[in-house]
Design a protein around this motif. Sequence first.
Motif, PDB file in Angstrom:
ATOM      1  N   ILE A 184      16.196  38.965 -13.222  1.00 53.31           N
ATOM      2  CA  ILE A 184      15.978  37.876 -14.414  1.00 53.31           C
ATOM      3  C   ILE A 184      17.457  38.067 -14.590  1.00 53.31           C
ATOM      4  CG2 ILE A 184      15.344  37.323 -16.984  1.00 53.31           C
ATOM      5  CD1 ILE A 184      12.634  38.552 -15.340  1.00 53.31           C
ATOM      6  N   VAL A 185      18.214  39.241 -14.943  1.00 52.57           N
ATOM      7  CA  VAL A 185      19.308  39.555 -15.240  1.00 52.57           C
ATOM      8  C   VAL A 185      20.446  38.632 -14.153  1.00 52.57           C
ATOM      9  CG1 VAL A 185      21.787  40.606 -15.785  1.00 52.57           C
ATOM     10  CG2 VAL A 185      19.482  41.182 -17.129  1.00 52.57           C
ATOM     11  N   ASN A 186      20.371  38.838 -13.304  1.00 60.97           N
ATOM     12  CA  ASN A 186      21.664  38.273 -11.841  1.00 60.97           C
ATOM     13  C   ASN A 186      21.128  36.869 -11.815  1.00 60.97           C
ATOM     14  OD1 ASN A 186      23.077  37.981  -9.602  1.00 60.97           O
ATOM     15  ND2 ASN A 186      21.036  38.119  -8.514  1.00 60.97           N
ATOM     16  N   ALA A 187      19.388  36.413 -12.044  1.00 61.36           N
ATOM     17  CA  ALA A 187      20.080  34.725 -11.820  1.00 61.36           C
ATOM     18  C   ALA A 187      20.439  34.155 -13.788  1.00 61.36           C
ATOM     19  CB  ALA A 187      18.344  34.231 -12.606  1.00 61.36           C
ATOM     20  N   VAL A 188      20.400  34.749 -14.836  1.00 62.94           N
ATOM     21  CA  VAL A 188      21.353  34.417 -15.642  1.00 62.94           C
ATOM     22  C   VAL A 188      22.228  34.500 -15.881  1.00 62.94           C
ATOM     23  CG1 VAL A 188      21.268  34.459 -17.882  1.00 62.94           C
ATOM     24  CG2 VAL A 188      18.941  34.711 -16.947  1.00 62.94           C
ATOM     25  N   PHE A 189      23.247  35.903 -15.282  1.00 60.16           N
ATOM     26  CA  PHE A 189      24.303  34.917 -15.259  1.00 60.16           C
ATOM     27  C   PHE A 189      24.874  34.803 -13.902  1.00 60.16           C
ATOM     28  CE2 PHE A 189      23.853  39.383 -17.751  1.00 60.16           C
ATOM     29  CZ  PHE A 189      24.383  39.157 -18.938  1.00 60.16           C
ATOM     30  N   CYS A 190      24.373  34.384 -13.198  1.00 64.42           N
ATOM     31  CA  CYS A 190      24.509  33.565 -12.049  1.00 64.42           C
ATOM     32  C   CYS A 190      24.897  31.954 -11.955  1.00 64.42           C
ATOM     33  CB  CYS A 190      24.367  33.462 -10.715  1.00 64.42           C
ATOM     34  SG  CYS A 190      24.028  35.209  -9.993  1.00 64.42           S
ATOM     35  N   ILE A 191      23.818  31.697 -13.349  1.00 61.60           N
ATOM     36  CA  ILE A 191      23.737  30.265 -13.768  1.00 61.60           C
ATOM     37  C   ILE A 191      24.856  30.468 -15.030  1.00 61.60           C
ATOM     38  CG2 ILE A 191      22.809  28.746 -15.162  1.00 61.60           C
ATOM     39  CD1 ILE A 191      19.880  29.720 -13.306  1.00 61.60           C
ATOM     40  N   LEU A 192      24.906  31.513 -15.742  1.00 63.91           N
ATOM     41  CA  LEU A 192      26.093  31.291 -16.800  1.00 63.91           C
ATOM     42  C   LEU A 192      27.375  30.805 -16.379  1.00 63.91           C
ATOM     43  CD1 LEU A 192      24.745  34.040 -19.483  1.00 63.91           C
ATOM     44  CD2 LEU A 192      25.402  30.993 -19.321  1.00 63.91           C
ATOM     45  N   ALA A 193      27.880  31.520 -15.488  1.00 61.18           N
ATOM     46  CA  ALA A 193      28.866  32.226 -14.816  1.00 61.18           C
ATOM     47  C   ALA A 193      29.519  30.684 -13.549  1.00 61.18           C
ATOM     48  CB  ALA A 193      29.071  32.934 -13.414  1.00 61.18           C
ATOM     49  N   ALA A 194      28.264  29.893 -13.534  1.00 58.60           N
ATOM     50  CA  ALA A 194      27.955  28.660 -12.486  1.00 58.60           C
ATOM     51  C   ALA A 194      28.515  27.740 -13.094  1.00 58.60           C
ATOM     52  CB  ALA A 194      27.195  28.334 -12.253  1.00 58.60           C
ATOM     53  N   VAL A 195      28.342  27.665 -14.485  1.00 65.33           N
ATOM     54  CA  VAL A 195      28.369  26.019 -15.232  1.00 65.33           C
ATOM     55  C   VAL A 195      29.472  26.388 -15.780  1.00 65.33           C
ATOM     56  CG1 VAL A 195      27.792  26.405 -17.700  1.00 65.33           C
ATOM     57  CG2 VAL A 195      25.656  26.513 -15.888  1.00 65.33           C
ATOM     58  N   LYS A 196      30.187  27.589 -16.546  1.00 66.53           N
ATOM     59  CA  LYS A 196      31.172  27.698 -17.070  1.00 66.53           C
ATOM     60  C   LYS A 196      32.412  27.639 -15.916  1.00 66.53           C
ATOM     61  CE  LYS A 196      34.729  30.049 -19.699  1.00 66.53           C
ATOM     62  NZ  LYS A 196      34.703  29.506 -20.982  1.00 66.53           N
ATOM     63  N   VAL A 197      32.257  27.712 -14.727  1.00 65.25           N
ATOM     64  CA  VAL A 197      33.181  27.746 -13.620  1.00 65.25           C
ATOM     65  C   VAL A 197      33.167  26.152 -13.678  1.00 65.25           C
ATOM     66  CG1 VAL A 197      33.846  28.076 -11.373  1.00 65.25           C
ATOM     67  CG2 VAL A 197      33.442  30.157 -12.529  1.00 65.25           C
ATOM     68  N   SER A 198      32.188  25.986 -13.022  1.00 68.20           N
ATOM     69  CA  SER A 198      32.641  24.418 -13.389  1.00 68.20           C
ATOM     70  C   SER A 198      33.360  23.673 -14.178  1.00 68.20           C
ATOM     71  CB  SER A 198      30.996  23.815 -12.900  1.00 68.20           C
ATOM     72  OG  SER A 198      29.984  23.610 -13.773  1.00 68.20           O
ATOM     73  N   SER A 199      32.889  23.767 -15.638  1.00 70.08           N
ATOM     74  CA  SER A 199      33.358  23.002 -16.510  1.00 70.08           C
ATOM     75  C   SER A 199      34.858  23.503 -17.179  1.00 70.08           C
ATOM     76  CB  SER A 199      32.498  22.941 -17.775  1.00 70.08           C
ATOM     77  OG  SER A 199      32.346  24.458 -17.862  1.00 70.08           O
ATOM     78  N   ASP A 200      34.943  24.758 -17.214  1.00 67.28           N
ATOM     79  CA  ASP A 200      36.297  24.787 -17.883  1.00 67.28           C
ATOM     80  C   ASP A 200      37.382  26.248 -17.351  1.00 67.28           C
ATOM     81  OD1 ASP A 200      35.077  26.560 -19.081  1.00 67.28           O
ATOM     82  OD2 ASP A 200      35.621  25.528 -21.042  1.00 67.28           O
ATOM     83  N   GLY A 201      36.744  26.688 -16.409  1.00 68.35           N
ATOM     84  CA  GLY A 201      37.564  27.536 -16.071  1.00 68.35           C
ATOM     85  C   GLY A 201      37.109  29.081 -15.800  1.00 68.35           C
ATOM     86  N   HIS A 202      37.546  30.095 -15.967  1.00 70.31           N
ATOM     87  CA  HIS A 202      36.839  31.601 -15.435  1.00 70.31           C
ATOM     88  C   HIS A 202      35.924  32.008 -15.790  1.00 70.31           C
ATOM     89  CE1 HIS A 202      40.808  31.514 -13.631  1.00 70.31           C
ATOM     90  NE2 HIS A 202      41.303  31.277 -14.512  1.00 70.31           N
TER      91      HIS A 202
END
Length: 123
Positions: free
Chosen positions: A94-112
């Motif tokens: 669950i931790v892996n899934a949550v952080f992967c999705i958060l990272a993908a959303v952050k990177v796709s929207s505005d940065g690092h």
Amino acid sequence: MSTPSDQISPPSEPMVSSNDRNLAMLTHLSGLLFYFIVPLIVWLVHKDRTDKAYMVGEAKEALNFQLTITLAAFVCCILQIVLIGFLLMPVLWIVNAVFCILAAVKVSSDGHYRYPFTLRLVS
């Protein structure tokens, strides 16, 4: 009194192409299925290219996180001997899934994106 030429402006971040941003997003999301394989491939293919610095940075970040998750999964497998590993493995997934999705959303929207609790094994 300072003149405008004396003032140093902060370096602006170079423009990142939408293809690089999309590939970085997919690199983060690939951790859900392939763990460290896709970030490793992206990093190895582009690590020597200066024009792909953004994508290399994101691939290294995803690779470090997935290596940390893989190490934690190995520890969970060992802890299954004393039965606590059976409880920790779903939490880890669950931790892996949550952080992967958060990272993908952050990177796709505005940065690092910088993962918390990550061992920085690849620098």
